[in-house]
Design a protein around this motif. Structure first.
Motif, PDB file in Angstrom:
ATOM      1  N   ILE A 127     -20.491  10.715  30.803  1.00 19.82           N
ATOM      2  CA  ILE A 127     -20.923  11.947  31.459  1.00 19.82           C
ATOM      3  C   ILE A 127     -22.431  11.929  31.685  1.00 19.82           C
ATOM      4  CG2 ILE A 127     -21.094  14.459  31.194  1.00 19.82           C
ATOM      5  CD1 ILE A 127     -18.457  14.166  29.473  1.00 19.82           C
ATOM      6  N   ARG A 128     -23.163  11.450  30.706  1.00 25.64           N
ATOM      7  CA  ARG A 128     -24.616  11.348  30.846  1.00 25.64           C
ATOM      8  C   ARG A 128     -24.980  10.403  31.995  1.00 25.64           C
ATOM      9  NH1 ARG A 128     -25.405  10.005  25.977  1.00 25.64           N
ATOM     10  NH2 ARG A 128     -25.353  12.152  25.216  1.00 25.64           N
ATOM     11  N   ALA A 129     -24.263   9.308  32.117  1.00 21.68           N
ATOM     12  CA  ALA A 129     -24.521   8.358  33.204  1.00 21.68           C
ATOM     13  C   ALA A 129     -24.233   8.987  34.556  1.00 21.68           C
ATOM     14  CB  ALA A 129     -23.671   7.096  33.009  1.00 21.68           C
ATOM     15  N   ALA A 130     -23.174   9.807  34.632  1.00 23.09           N
ATOM     16  CA  ALA A 130     -22.855  10.484  35.887  1.00 23.09           C
ATOM     17  C   ALA A 130     -23.964  11.455  36.274  1.00 23.09           C
ATOM     18  CB  ALA A 130     -21.526  11.214  35.755  1.00 23.09           C
ATOM     19  N   ARG A 131     -24.437  12.238  35.318  1.00 19.99           N
ATOM     20  CA  ARG A 131     -25.514  13.193  35.584  1.00 19.99           C
ATOM     21  C   ARG A 131     -26.789  12.474  36.026  1.00 19.99           C
ATOM     22  NH1 ARG A 131     -27.438  18.461  33.994  1.00 19.99           N
ATOM     23  NH2 ARG A 131     -29.580  18.517  34.779  1.00 19.99           N
ATOM     24  N   PHE A 146     -13.654  10.951  38.094  1.00 20.36           N
ATOM     25  CA  PHE A 146     -14.078   9.631  37.636  1.00 20.36           C
ATOM     26  C   PHE A 146     -13.874   9.492  36.129  1.00 20.36           C
ATOM     27  CE2 PHE A 146     -17.229  10.063  41.296  1.00 20.36           C
ATOM     28  CZ  PHE A 146     -16.437   9.341  42.176  1.00 20.36           C
ATOM     29  N   HIS A 147     -13.349   8.342  35.724  1.00 15.67           N
ATOM     30  CA  HIS A 147     -13.103   8.061  34.301  1.00 15.67           C
ATOM     31  C   HIS A 147     -13.100   6.554  34.130  1.00 15.67           C
ATOM     32  CE1 HIS A 147     -10.520   9.084  30.486  1.00 15.67           C
ATOM     33  NE2 HIS A 147     -11.560   8.317  30.221  1.00 15.67           N
ATOM     34  N   ASP A 148     -14.235   6.021  33.671  1.00 17.24           N
ATOM     35  CA  ASP A 148     -14.365   4.564  33.510  1.00 17.24           C
ATOM     36  C   ASP A 148     -15.559   4.319  32.598  1.00 17.24           C
ATOM     37  OD1 ASP A 148     -14.251   1.695  34.076  1.00 17.24           O
ATOM     38  OD2 ASP A 148     -13.169   2.244  35.898  1.00 17.24           O
ATOM     39  N   ILE A 149     -15.977   3.075  32.484  1.00 13.47           N
ATOM     40  CA  ILE A 149     -17.159   2.793  31.681  1.00 13.47           C
ATOM     41  C   ILE A 149     -18.371   3.434  32.353  1.00 13.47           C
ATOM     42  CG2 ILE A 149     -16.150   0.670  30.761  1.00 13.47           C
ATOM     43  CD1 ILE A 149     -18.001  -0.881  32.651  1.00 13.47           C
ATOM     44  N   PRO A 150     -19.411   3.771  31.577  1.00 13.33           N
ATOM     45  CA  PRO A 150     -20.546   4.502  32.148  1.00 13.33           C
ATOM     46  C   PRO A 150     -21.159   3.853  33.388  1.00 13.33           C
ATOM     47  CG  PRO A 150     -20.674   4.553  29.758  1.00 13.33           C
ATOM     48  CD  PRO A 150     -19.533   3.640  30.104  1.00 13.33           C
ATOM     49  N   ARG A 179     -28.829  17.719  44.261  1.00  8.22           N
ATOM     50  CA  ARG A 179     -27.748  16.858  43.802  1.00  8.22           C
ATOM     51  C   ARG A 179     -26.453  17.657  43.669  1.00  8.22           C
ATOM     52  NH1 ARG A 179     -26.455  18.156  38.731  1.00  8.22           N
ATOM     53  NH2 ARG A 179     -27.988  19.236  37.438  1.00  8.22           N
ATOM     54  N   PRO A 180     -25.323  16.962  43.615  1.00 12.04           N
ATOM     55  CA  PRO A 180     -24.072  17.675  43.364  1.00 12.04           C
ATOM     56  C   PRO A 180     -24.000  18.181  41.939  1.00 12.04           C
ATOM     57  CG  PRO A 180     -23.694  15.313  43.343  1.00 12.04           C
ATOM     58  CD  PRO A 180     -25.110  15.512  43.798  1.00 12.04           C
ATOM     59  N   ALA A 181     -23.300  19.279  41.742  1.00 12.46           N
ATOM     60  CA  ALA A 181     -22.980  19.726  40.392  1.00 12.46           C
ATOM     61  C   ALA A 181     -21.962  18.762  39.799  1.00 12.46           C
ATOM     62  CB  ALA A 181     -22.412  21.136  40.419  1.00 12.46           C
ATOM     63  N   VAL A 182     -22.233  18.300  38.594  1.00 15.74           N
ATOM     64  CA  VAL A 182     -21.313  17.399  37.895  1.00 15.74           C
ATOM     65  C   VAL A 182     -20.441  18.254  36.990  1.00 15.74           C
ATOM     66  CG1 VAL A 182     -21.112  15.476  36.278  1.00 15.74           C
ATOM     67  CG2 VAL A 182     -22.950  15.486  37.993  1.00 15.74           C
ATOM     68  N   LEU A 183     -19.156  18.269  37.288  1.00 16.13           N
ATOM     69  CA  LEU A 183     -18.196  19.076  36.543  1.00 16.13           C
ATOM     70  C   LEU A 183     -17.288  18.175  35.719  1.00 16.13           C
ATOM     71  CD1 LEU A 183     -17.107  21.489  39.420  1.00 16.13           C
ATOM     72  CD2 LEU A 183     -18.907  21.848  37.723  1.00 16.13           C
ATOM     73  N   ALA A 184     -17.090  18.554  34.475  1.00 15.09           N
ATOM     74  CA  ALA A 184     -16.230  17.778  33.579  1.00 15.09           C
ATOM     75  C   ALA A 184     -14.853  18.421  33.495  1.00 15.09           C
ATOM     76  CB  ALA A 184     -16.855  17.685  32.194  1.00 15.09           C
ATOM     77  N   VAL A 185     -13.836  17.655  33.821  1.00 16.83           N
ATOM     78  CA  VAL A 185     -12.448  18.116  33.727  1.00 16.83           C
ATOM     79  C   VAL A 185     -12.028  18.046  32.266  1.00 16.83           C
ATOM     80  CG1 VAL A 185     -10.078  17.711  34.464  1.00 16.83           C
ATOM     81  CG2 VAL A 185     -11.971  17.301  36.061  1.00 16.83           C
ATOM     82  N   THR A 186     -11.589  19.163  31.731  1.00 18.17           N
ATOM     83  CA  THR A 186     -11.219  19.212  30.314  1.00 18.17           C
ATOM     84  C   THR A 186      -9.771  18.760  30.127  1.00 18.17           C
ATOM     85  OG1 THR A 186     -10.800  21.594  30.554  1.00 18.17           O
ATOM     86  CG2 THR A 186     -12.965  20.914  29.708  1.00 18.17           C
ATOM     87  N   VAL A 187      -8.823  19.676  30.267  1.00 20.97           N
ATOM     88  CA  VAL A 187      -7.399  19.344  30.147  1.00 20.97           C
ATOM     89  C   VAL A 187      -6.713  19.764  31.444  1.00 20.97           C
ATOM     90  CG1 VAL A 187      -5.243  19.820  28.913  1.00 20.97           C
ATOM     91  CG2 VAL A 187      -7.385  19.594  27.639  1.00 20.97           C
ATOM     92  N   VAL A 212     -15.801  14.478  36.873  1.00 19.49           N
ATOM     93  CA  VAL A 212     -15.552  13.363  35.958  1.00 19.49           C
ATOM     94  C   VAL A 212     -14.633  13.890  34.867  1.00 19.49           C
ATOM     95  CG1 VAL A 212     -17.816  12.344  36.402  1.00 19.49           C
ATOM     96  CG2 VAL A 212     -17.531  13.902  34.463  1.00 19.49           C
ATOM     97  N   HIS A 213     -13.939  13.000  34.185  1.00 20.31           N
ATOM     98  CA  HIS A 213     -13.098  13.427  33.064  1.00 20.31           C
ATOM     99  C   HIS A 213     -13.958  13.576  31.810  1.00 20.31           C
ATOM    100  CE1 HIS A 213      -8.877  13.865  34.005  1.00 20.31           C
ATOM    101  NE2 HIS A 213      -8.937  12.814  34.812  1.00 20.31           N
ATOM    102  N   ALA A 214     -13.898  14.728  31.173  1.00 15.63           N
ATOM    103  CA  ALA A 214     -14.639  14.931  29.925  1.00 15.63           C
ATOM    104  C   ALA A 214     -14.195  13.951  28.853  1.00 15.63           C
ATOM    105  CB  ALA A 214     -14.451  16.368  29.430  1.00 15.63           C
ATOM    106  N   SER A 215     -12.948  13.531  28.900  1.00 15.12           N
ATOM    107  CA  SER A 215     -12.441  12.592  27.900  1.00 15.12           C
ATOM    108  C   SER A 215     -13.051  11.206  28.035  1.00 15.12           C
ATOM    109  CB  SER A 215     -10.911  12.499  27.979  1.00 15.12           C
ATOM    110  OG  SER A 215     -10.504  12.144  29.282  1.00 15.12           O
ATOM    111  N   GLY A 216     -13.852  10.979  29.093  1.00 12.71           N
ATOM    112  CA  GLY A 216     -14.571   9.717  29.216  1.00 12.71           C
ATOM    113  C   GLY A 216     -15.700   9.570  28.217  1.00 12.71           C
ATOM    114  N   GLY A 217     -16.092  10.680  27.582  1.00 12.56           N
ATOM    115  CA  GLY A 217     -17.096  10.630  26.525  1.00 12.56           C
ATOM    116  C   GLY A 217     -18.504  10.908  26.999  1.00 12.56           C
TER     117      GLY A 217
END
Length: 240
Positions: free
Chosen positions: A104-108, A70-74, A118-126, A95-100
């Motif tokens: 990421i906080r909104a996803a968590r 996921f990568h969009d507005i919060p 809950r699911p583990a929320v993982l941030a994709v780096t590169v 979620v994409h870490a580049s989303g800011g």
């Protein structure tokens, strides 16, 4: 707390990427490979073709790594996470870490609001398909390792449970952040296998030795003449 616990060793550390749009083929692979892996990864190709209900139809009760990045507005990402929790009940999602940080906080927060485990929320780096030259074309200086560390800090500070990174950055992330973050590592290939479209790869043994919690393997297993044997061979390569 996250639904998924950190794996101990061997089979539990393997995530098989079931990358197909065909539900019959996906169901067959999931049925055969669920006993050989800790999680089954289903992503964009399958999801776009078949929708969320089909994820559980093919995976059954096996833990699912829902890899939609996921990568969009919060607000939109929060809604997507809520929908994923209700429809798929994944053990992990990306979620994409580049989303800011706000995204990421909104996803968590959305994952926590779903109730229960809950699911583990993982941030994709590169992405593992990107190298220094490709990153430079998009305006990112310093190469993949520097960008991974930069994005990792943002993501973890914002509440991500863990990170998705290539095998090449695992040890740097462990040095920087210790054992706390879950590290999920794609771009893993058995010794002697072709890299395909992956730019930053390693063997299962190398990735686990560097500090990966889980490794992700797709085509070397699902495209093999005997996927079960290929999965078992990958596990056999891991340090014990």
């Amino acid at each position: 707390m996250p639904l998924i616990a950190r794996p101990q060793s061997g089979r539990q550390q393997l995530i098989v990427a079931v990358d197909t749009a065909d539900p019959a083929a996906a169901r067959q692979l999931c049925t055969r490979l669920a006993p050989e892996a800790g999680l089954l990864k289903l992503g964009l190709e399958f999801f776009v073709a078949n929708g969320p209900a089909a994820i559980r139809a093919v995976a059954g009760e096996a833990p699912v790594f829902l890899d939609l990045k996921f990568h969009d507005i919060p607000n939109t990402v929060a809604g997507a996470v809520r929908s994923a929790c209700a429809a798929v009940r994944p053990a992990m999602l990306t979620v994409h870490a580049s989303g800011g940080a706000p995204m990421i906080r909104a996803a968590r927060e959305a994952a926590e609001a779903a109730g229960g485990d809950r699911p583990a929320v993982l941030a994709v780096t590169v992405l593992t398909s990107l190298d220094a030259a490709t990153l430079s074309e998009t305006g990112v200086a310093g190469g993949p390792a520097q960008q991974v560390l930069r994005l990792a800090r943002i993501a973890l500070d914002a509440g991500a449970d863990g990170l998705v990174c290539s095998p090449h950055e695992v040890s740097r992330l462990r040095d920087a952040f210790g054992e706390a973050p879950m590290l999920v590592v794609p771009g893993v290939r058995p010794r002697g296998a072709a890299a395909g479209d992956q730019a930053r790869t390693a063997t299962p043994a190398e990735a686990i030795a560097a500090g990966a919690d889980w490794i992700v393997m797709g085509r070397p297993i699902t495209g093999h003449a005997d996927p079960v044997a290929a999965a078992r061979a990958a596990v056999a390569e891991m340090p014990r």
